[in-house]
Scaffold this active site. Structure first.
Site, short mmCIF file in Angstrom:
data_model
loop_
_atom_site.label_atom_id
_atom_site.label_comp_id
_atom_site.label_asym_id
_atom_site.label_seq_id
_atom_site.Cartn_x
_atom_site.Cartn_y
_atom_site.Cartn_z
N PRO A 29 0.84 -1.21 0.00
CA PRO A 29 0.00 0.00 0.00
C PRO A 29 0.86 1.25 0.00
CG PRO A 29 0.01 -1.07 2.16
CD PRO A 29 0.69 -1.99 1.21
N MET A 30 0.54 2.19 -0.90
CA MET A 30 1.33 3.44 -0.96
C MET A 30 0.43 4.64 -1.22
SD MET A 30 4.85 2.30 -2.84
CE MET A 30 4.13 1.01 -3.86
N THR A 31 0.38 5.52 -0.24
CA THR A 31 -0.39 6.77 -0.31
C THR A 31 0.17 7.66 -1.41
OG1 THR A 31 -1.10 6.71 1.97
CG2 THR A 31 -0.82 8.90 1.00
N HIS A 182 -5.85 -1.29 8.05
CA HIS A 182 -4.53 -0.70 8.33
C HIS A 182 -4.35 -0.55 9.84
CE1 HIS A 182 -0.86 1.36 7.96
NE2 HIS A 182 -1.19 2.34 7.13
N GLY A 183 -3.70 -1.53 10.41
CA GLY A 183 -3.43 -1.48 11.85
C GLY A 183 -1.96 -1.17 12.11
N TYR A 187 -0.80 4.78 12.72
CA TYR A 187 -2.13 5.39 12.56
C TYR A 187 -3.08 4.90 13.66
CZ TYR A 187 0.04 7.11 8.41
OH TYR A 187 0.90 7.76 7.57
N ARG A 235 -3.00 -5.32 8.46
CA ARG A 235 -1.58 -4.98 8.45
C ARG A 235 -1.18 -4.44 9.82
NH1 ARG A 235 2.31 -1.05 4.68
NH2 ARG A 235 3.50 -2.82 3.93
N GLY A 307 9.43 -4.98 3.28
CA GLY A 307 10.66 -4.26 3.63
C GLY A 307 11.83 -4.72 2.76
N GLY A 330 7.16 -2.25 -2.11
CA GLY A 330 6.80 -0.84 -2.21
C GLY A 330 7.69 -0.12 -3.22
C1 LIG Z 1 5.01 6.86 -0.99
C2 LIG Z 1 4.70 5.82 0.04
C3 LIG Z 1 3.45 5.80 0.61
C4 LIG Z 1 3.10 4.82 1.56
N1 LIG Z 1 1.81 4.77 2.03
C5 LIG Z 1 1.41 3.72 2.79
C6 LIG Z 1 0.04 3.50 3.07
O1 LIG Z 1 -0.86 4.24 2.62
N2 LIG Z 1 -0.28 2.46 3.86
C7 LIG Z 1 0.66 1.60 4.36
O2 LIG Z 1 0.33 0.66 5.08
N3 LIG Z 1 1.99 1.78 4.08
C8 LIG Z 1 2.37 2.78 3.28
N4 LIG Z 1 3.69 2.89 2.91
C9 LIG Z 1 4.68 1.90 3.37
C10 LIG Z 1 4.87 0.80 2.32
O3 LIG Z 1 3.68 0.03 2.18
C11 LIG Z 1 6.00 -0.17 2.73
O4 LIG Z 1 5.70 -0.72 3.99
C12 LIG Z 1 7.35 0.52 2.79
O5 LIG Z 1 7.60 1.28 1.62
C13 LIG Z 1 8.48 -0.52 2.93
O6 LIG Z 1 8.47 -1.43 1.85
P1 LIG Z 1 9.55 -1.33 0.64
O7 LIG Z 1 10.91 -1.51 1.26
O8 LIG Z 1 9.23 -2.43 -0.30
O9 LIG Z 1 9.38 0.02 0.01
C14 LIG Z 1 4.06 3.88 1.98
C15 LIG Z 1 5.34 3.92 1.41
C16 LIG Z 1 5.66 4.85 0.44
C17 LIG Z 1 7.03 4.83 -0.18
#
Ligand SMILES: Cc1cc2nc3c(=O)[nH]c(=O)nc-3n(C[C@H](O)[C@H](O)[C@H](O)COP(=O)(O)O)c2cc1C
Length: 373
Positions: A29-31, A182-183, A187, A235, A307, A330
């Site tokens: 998930p990515m905002t 989303h736990g 948040y 989560r 991660g 991500g």
């Molecule tokens: C731009 C951005 C927005 C994110 N928004 C959320 C989100 O809305 N919800 C969430 O649970 N995690 C969010 N994350 C965290 C990612 O889901 C993920 O846990 C984090 O990037 C680590 O994984 P990675 O190493 O593969 O990037 C966000 C990460 C990024 C980079």
């Protein structure tokens, strides 16, 4: 004759509860703060999510979506699932993902004290009156210190749970394959789970079992009300967007209490996030086991690890050693929306460039970066 190399274990099919997936790769998930001001998803968002499906990801998990038109919204231009217009907007997104051969789960997120942009309310809600650590995040449209939140009453808590349940129903109506509660990451639900943000003396505060109660109630109520075959995941994480060094003080014991409470509540999968850190850093326990592995073993549920999972060797290790069943990617997915296809073809991945999310995380910024490249 050369032997064909065995396919990467992440490319094997698997099931998340009732949902069969062609591989073990999820988009994390990515905002992206790219919805209309009223929270309706845009065509650019449909393009963005469909690209991951076309690129072979088994499942797309959306950005955090606000469930109610009260305290839950965290960012300006965050999408919602609280109105008919939201449902219609998401329907266009889920149709595109399905047409591209993918599946999509909506992440339901209540920002709680970490709200930095909510047109529905002036104040913020939290388990207790505790000022969040750090400052608002400019890349997500905020700036300066957090607000001091007010303590949620029993009535507020009921409204929060009702909001999540209604949003899950809206997600089903919008054509999603499931929802992820989303736990994690600091948040609202994680504020309840965390000792220093939860100073309550009612049944939602105190022991780990009490602090995870609200997340479990949300999962349980949603699971009881969604249609058959609709996935309900959850989560959780130790680290938070505003505290990347936090760890559950009860160590392995906390992992078991949390994982079992969420399994008992009816979750179909557990997603364990590593906000701001690698899986290896956040998952290691003192005795050499891992949070993800222990959660998997003691809950009986499929576990999604996160991660740095674009590291092909780490991804293989995690799956082969049974530390997890699925991997959420991500940054690696942003740089490689076709990551599963690349792994299947033995192709190198593109390296993530931080400029893609600067000065903000919007799709417009990323699209400009792509056009410039
Ligand atoms: C731009 C951005 C927005 C994110 N928004 C959320 C989100 O809305 N919800 C969430 O649970 N995690 C969010 N994350 C965290 C990612 O889901 C993920 O846990 C984090 O990037 C680590 O994984 P990675 O190493 O593969 O990037 C966000 C990460 C990024 C980079």
């Amino acid at each position: 004759m050369t032997a064909t190399p065995a396919p990467h274990p992440a490319l094997r099919p698997g099931s998340l509860g009732p949902l069969d997936l062609p591989n073990r790769l999820l988009v994390a998930p990515m905002t992206r703060c790219s919805a209309r001001p009223d929270g309706v998803p845009t065509e650019a968002m449909a393009d963005y999510y469909a690209e991951f499906a076309a690129g072979g990801f088994g499942l797309v998990v959306t950005e955090g979506i606000y469930p109610d038109a009260a305290y839950s919204q965290g960012y300006l231009n965050q999408p919602g699932l609280a109105t008919e217009e939201h449902v219609a907007g998401w329907r266009a997104v889920t149709d595109r993902v399905h047409a591209a051969g993918g599946r999509i789960v909506g992440q339901l997120m209540h920002a709680g004290a970490l709200s930095q942009g909510n047109p529905h309310r002036e104040d913020t809600l939290a388990p207790s009156v505790v000022l969040p650590l750090g400052e608002m995040m400019p890349a997500y449209g905020g700036s300066g210190p957090w607000q001091l939140p007010r303590e949620a009453t029993a009535e507020d808590i009921e409204e929060v749970v009702d909001g999540f349940v209604a949003a899950a129903g809206n997600a089903a109506a919008a054509g999603f394959d499931g929802v992820e509660v989303h736990g994690a990451n600091g948040y609202l639900l994680d504020q309840f789970l965390t000792e220093y943000t939860n100073q309550r003396t009612d049944e939602y505060g105190g022991s780990t079992a009490d602090r995870v109660r609200l997340t479990a109630e949300v999962v349980e109520r949603i699971a009881a009300e969604v249609p058959e075959g609709f996935v309900v995941g959850v989560r959780v994480s130790q680290t938070k967007v505003n505290d990347v060094v936090y760890r559950w003080s009860g160590g392995a014991e906390d992992v078991v209490v949390i994982a079992q409470a969420l399994a008992k509540a009816g979750a179909d999968y557990l997603h364990i996030a590593s906000e701001g850190r690698s899986w290896f850093d956040t998952a290691r326990l003192a005795d050499g086991t891992t949070v993800t592995g222990l959660a998997r073993e003691t809950s009986g549920l499929p576990v999604v690890a996160n991660g740095g999972m674009h590291d092909v060797d780490q991804a293989e290790r995690v799956l082969v050693a049974e530390h997890a069943d699925f991997l959420a990617v991500g940054h690696g997915a942003l740089a490689n929306p076709d990551l599963p296809h690349r792994w299947a073809a033995g192709r190198e991945l593109a390296t993530f460039d931080a400029a893609m999310l600067r000065p903000d995380v919007t799709l417009a910024t990323s699209n400009r970066w792509r056009q410039a490249g």
